[in-house]
Design a protein around this motif. Structure first.
Motif: not given
Length: 427
Positions: A310-322
């Motif tokens: 799930i922490k990999g999804d958190i990284w991708s969530f930061g990309i989503l905000l960008y």
């Protein structure tokens, strides 16, 4: 010369009791007969070898042999059975598909939608490698009323393996249950081919296309206001995190969080879709080696082929905000996709976009810690998002003057133009 001729004449005219004459006569038979036999044997051996090699080559060129074959179709299925030294390819009739569907029918009985309740005219909205997506009308309720749905159809001809995967996806939706921020299953048609998943229709389409439309001077279309503010970014982000929390509670993760995998409704309700990776983790315990995800959305551990979570999804969530704050710009625009791991290994992250506040950028940076343990969990991150939303600007509309060129976007993002979800995302 006369002497030689005389000698020959004496040998030929000798009597039967003369041993020298007999030995000289048998020398020719001892040499000639074996030579002929060896020659015939060598010729036969060469012919046999030539026929064997020719047969082997024709086998290799014929599909579906030697255990290495394209995916079997429903009309010419094969199955592998254990042999003495490996696997033997055995013929399998298409009745195996029917037997499998009958075996799974009891578990899917409550989900079955009668085909006569679905409209015959289907509007194709996406063409995928495994099947197509269609928008259709389903008659439901009492009194009966029409409802817009999306049909995901299994591509035909379909083999046993494809049918098993497709039905497995339906059972996975059944296992998940419904969540307000996940695209949910309305039903299925699996009693016979062709197979359909019946999914809810999120008519406005995917978030990436919405972000690109926000770059244009569009006021309203179908009741959806194509404007985005900082507060609305937090609103969408919070809903994605709620979906990730739900998956985490099921001991799952999404694996491909990105704007292209989020569907948006007219009230800006966000629904996470693209659950193929989550299904593979649920069914197999790991992500298939054949599964590819654009590199620029992946966390370092995924790029290093380590165990994902799930922490990999958190990284991708930061990309989503960008993606949202730039209205659909590709991440790391100055870095080639194949160089992204080396870029991150130098402890570099994306710079703050001019349209991004320092509060939002700090949230992004918290998602981009190299160490998984340093990143927040979905619930903790959602609390930060909710706190930031209380003071966020809800008046100023984000603006990016440049329109998107799909071919350029695809090259920078590291994805194919064909995979861009212009109208609808893969469910």
């Amino acid at each position: 010369m006369e002497k030689k001729r005389g000698t020959a004449r004496v040998l030929l005219e000798c009597s039967l009791s003369d041993k020298l004459c007999l030995v000289q006569g048998e020398q020719y038979a001892v040499i000639i007969v074996p030579t002929l036999l060896v020659g015939v044997f060598l010729i036969l051996l060469a012919v046999i070898l030539w026929l064997f090699i020719r047969g082997q080559r024709s086998q290799q060129q014929r599909p579906g042999r030697r255990g290495i074959a394209p995916m079997p179709s429903s009309r010419g299925l094969t199955q592998e059975a254990p042999g003495h030294e490996g696997k033997i390819v055995m013929p399998l009739t298409e009745t195996a598909v029917g037997s499998f569907l009958r075996a799974t029918a009891p578990s899917l009985a409550k989900l079955q939608v009668p085909r006569d309740q679905l409209s015959e005219v289907l509007e194709q909205i996406h063409k995928g490698s495994c099947g197509n997506l269609y928008r259709a009308t389903m008659i439901t309720g009492d009194p009966p009323r029409p409802k817009r749905v999306v049909l995901k159809a299994l591509k035909e001809p379909a083999g046993l393996q494809e049918v098993q995967y497709f039905v497995g996806r339906i059972q996975f939706y059944q296992y998940l249950g419904k969540h307000q921020n996940l695209v949910h299953l309305e039903g299925c048609c699996t009693e016979r081919l062709p197979l359909y998943m019946v999914l809810e229709d999120v008519a406005q389409g995917n978030l990436l296309s919405f972000l690109w439309t926000c770059r244009r001077d569009v006021m309203t279309t179908d009741g959806l206001l194509y404007d985005l503010t900082e507060k609305q970014i937090y609103h969408i982000g919070k809903q994605v995190l709620l979906a990730l929390e739900f998956l985490q509670d099921k001991h799952l993760f999404h694996g491909d969080v990105a704007a292209r995998n989020i569907l948006i409704q007219s009230d800006l309700t966000a629904k996470l879709c693209g659950l193929g990776l989550a299904y593979e983790v649920h069914a197999q315990g790991a992500i298939s080696a054949a599964r590819t995800v654009p590199l620029k959305w992946l966390a370092p551990e995924r790029l290093l082929l380590r165990t994902a979570g799930i922490k990999g999804d958190i990284w991708s969530f930061g990309i989503l905000l960008y993606e949202m704050v730039t209205l659909g710009a590709p991440p790391y625009p100055e870095v080639p996709p194949t160089s992204i791991l080396q870029y991150l290994q130098r402890k570099k992250i994306m710079k703050r976009p001019s349209s991004c506040t320092h509060i939002m950028y700090n949230i992004m940076k918290s998602c981009w810690h190299w160490s998984e343990d340093s990143r927040p969990l979905p619930k903790e991150l959602r609390s930060r998002i909710e706190a930031a939303a209380r003071t966020a600007d809800d008046k100023a509309v984000l603006q990016v003057p440049e329109l998107v060129v799909p071919e350029l976007y695809a090259a920078v993002a590291g994805i194919s133009v064909e995979s861009l979800p212009f109208c609808y995302s893969i469910l």
